[in-house]
Write an enzyme that holds these catalytic residues in place. Structure first.
Site, PDB file in Angstrom:
ATOM      1  N   LYS A 264     -11.494 -67.640  18.528  1.00 53.24           N
ATOM      2  CA  LYS A 264     -12.813 -66.540  19.041  1.00 53.24           C
ATOM      3  C   LYS A 264     -13.790 -66.947  17.159  1.00 53.24           C
ATOM      4  CE  LYS A 264     -14.531 -63.835  21.700  1.00 53.24           C
ATOM      5  NZ  LYS A 264     -15.567 -62.907  21.189  1.00 53.24           N
ATOM      6  N   SER A 265     -13.104 -65.811  16.565  1.00 53.08           N
ATOM      7  CA  SER A 265     -13.651 -65.213  15.651  1.00 53.08           C
ATOM      8  C   SER A 265     -14.040 -66.347  14.430  1.00 53.08           C
ATOM      9  CB  SER A 265     -12.329 -64.001  14.891  1.00 53.08           C
ATOM     10  OG  SER A 265     -12.628 -63.367  15.814  1.00 53.08           O
TER      11      SER A 265
ATOM     12  N   ASP B 175      -9.559 -55.714  20.104  1.00 50.14           N
ATOM     13  CA  ASP B 175      -9.566 -56.670  21.255  1.00 50.14           C
ATOM     14  C   ASP B 175      -8.796 -56.247  22.216  1.00 50.14           C
ATOM     15  OD1 ASP B 175     -12.128 -56.895  20.144  1.00 50.14           O
ATOM     16  OD2 ASP B 175     -11.835 -58.569  19.404  1.00 50.14           O
TER      17      ASP B 175
END
Ligand code: S3P
Length: 425
Positions: free
Chosen positions: A5-6, A303
């Site tokens: 995602k990053s 996370d």
């Protein structure tokens, strides 16, 4: 594994600021990344999808974005909002930004404070979205020492520095994910890194470069891989190979922690994708034991605490998780959500201001609860994984947020034998 995602956010943004066409392979097609793509389109960047995962971004060059005529809605994504604010801060234009009911609660002053020093003006709702950014007419390069260990803050300032003359430096006392720095170099930007006398790292970006489009292969997301990995550790008899998982050393804290707890995890076929290390992970069911996870490790696994807490709940002995203040300002107050959910499942847990203590018995917890998720994807996936082993099934009140980061979660887990049923209306 779904694309990281990053890295997906950064590939779209930097592709949009490069000259030429950037081909992205393996882009995460989750709601968060779609929010970034939609915002960039509103800023004049052409983005098209070829086949699933393959996207083409026609960049406009550093400083070349158009003023958007609509409010930029960043959905659930803190990364999309904060990184894009960095980009907008040094574009001479006015833009309006908002987000969903979770994102509008999250702190934005951590980026607007340094970005204001670069010449941008902000009108915020008490340091939160919605906000208006009036980008700098004459951007000022700065030296900024970070107050929170946040890759989002670091990236926002570096991205703003791209359209400022001269050098912009971010000083980070604790290392955070360096995907922005790696990708900037990949596009021909100049980024230098120095260690200061006090041990902090100074990252300097050269302003006003000509970034050149370059193909990007997005590695699998280690933060998403964490869910099937912990599922394999907990479900007796499991053995799972997770292919092509990003192994950036600033992201691998969870896997090191699990190995310390007794996890059987090995690595095979290490390689590289898009300037990032990748590897296959082989995970086998293991008896885990409680440990203390030091605060210094938090930025490298920030996370992953929700899913680590599920592993700790099944481990033998007590696990102490320290240095978790940032968890309170993620997609939800994750300390509170983990604590409430585990307690409802029959796990003994103590929550501090910035710590969690989880008392595992070496056996799966009872379960039998419907856990509140506060529209937080990682809370939802974590408790569904715990439900694979709990004595009674575990429900989550809302699984829709999973689509923000791991839209294939249910299909993948079902394919591995998990039984996940739809929520009652
Ligand atoms: C991210 C950085 C982290 C992480 C987020 C993604 C990024 O946030 O929690 O999911 O892509 O830079 P912070 O750096 O603010 O902790």
């Amino acid at each position: 594994m779904p694309g990281d995602k990053s890295i997906s956010h950064r590939a779209l943004m930097l592709g949009g600021l490069a000259i030429g066409q950037t081909r992205i392979t393996g882009l995460l097609e989750g709601d968060d990344v779609h929010a970034t793509a939609a915002a960039l389109r509103a800023l004049g960047v052409q983005i098209t999808r070829d086949v699933p995962g393959n996207w083409i971004v026609s960049g406009v060059g550093v400083g070349g974005l158009d003023e958007p005529s609509q409010v930029l809605d960043m959905g659930n994504s803190g990364t999309a909002a904060r990184l894009l604010l960095g980009v907008l801060a040094t574009h001479n234009m006015t833009a309006f930004m908002t987000g969903d009911h979770s994102l509008v609660k999250r702190p934005m002053a951590r980026v607007t404070t340094p970005l204001a020093r670069m010449g941008a003006d902000f009108v915020t709702r008490g340091g939160r979205l919605p906000l208006v950014v009036r980008g700098a007419v004459n951007p000022i390069p700065i030296v900024y020492r970070m107050e929170v260990a946040s890759a989002q803050v670091k990236s926002a300032v570096l991205l703003a520095g791209l359209n400022a003359p001269g050098e912009t430096t971010v000083i980070e006392p604790v290392g955070t994910r360096d995907h922005t720095e790696r990708m900037l170099r990949h596009f021909g930007g100049t980024v230098s890194v120095a260690t200061l006398e006090d041990g902090a790292t100074a990252i300097t970006v050269q302003g006003q470069p000509e970034l050149i489009a370059a193909p990007i292969i997005v590695p699998g997301d280690p933060s998403s891989a964490a869910f099937p990995a912990v599922a394999a550790l907990l479900v007796p008899g499991s053995e799972l190979i997770l292919r092509n998982v990003g192994m950036n050393p600033l992201r691998t804290g969870l896997y090191e922690t699990l190995v310390e707890m007794g996890a059987d995890i090995s690595y095979a076929d290490a390689g590289e994708a898009g300037g990032e290390p990748v590897s296959n992970l082989v995970v086998r069911a293991s008896a885990l034991k409680g440990i203390t996870v030091p605060a210094e490790r938090a930025p490298r696994m920030i996370d992953e605490y929700p899913i680590l807490a599920m592993a700790a709940a099944c481990a033998q002995g007590t696990t102490h998780l320290l240095g978790l203040a940032e968890l309170r300002v993620k997609e939800s107050d994750r300390l509170a959500m983990i604590a409430a959910g585990l307690a409802a499942c029959g796990v003994k847990i103590e929550v501090g201001e910035d710590s969690l203590t989880i008392h595992g018995t070496g056996r799966p917890p009872n379960g039998g609860a419907t856990v509140a998720t506060a529209f937080d994807h990682r809370i939802a996936m974590s408790f569904l994984v715990l439900g694979l082993v709990s004595n009674e099934s575990i429900g989550v009140d809302d699984a829709t947020a999973i689509a923000t980061s791991f839209p294939t979660f249910e299909t993948l887990m079902t394919g591995l034998g998990a039984r996940i049923t739809g929520a009652p209306a």
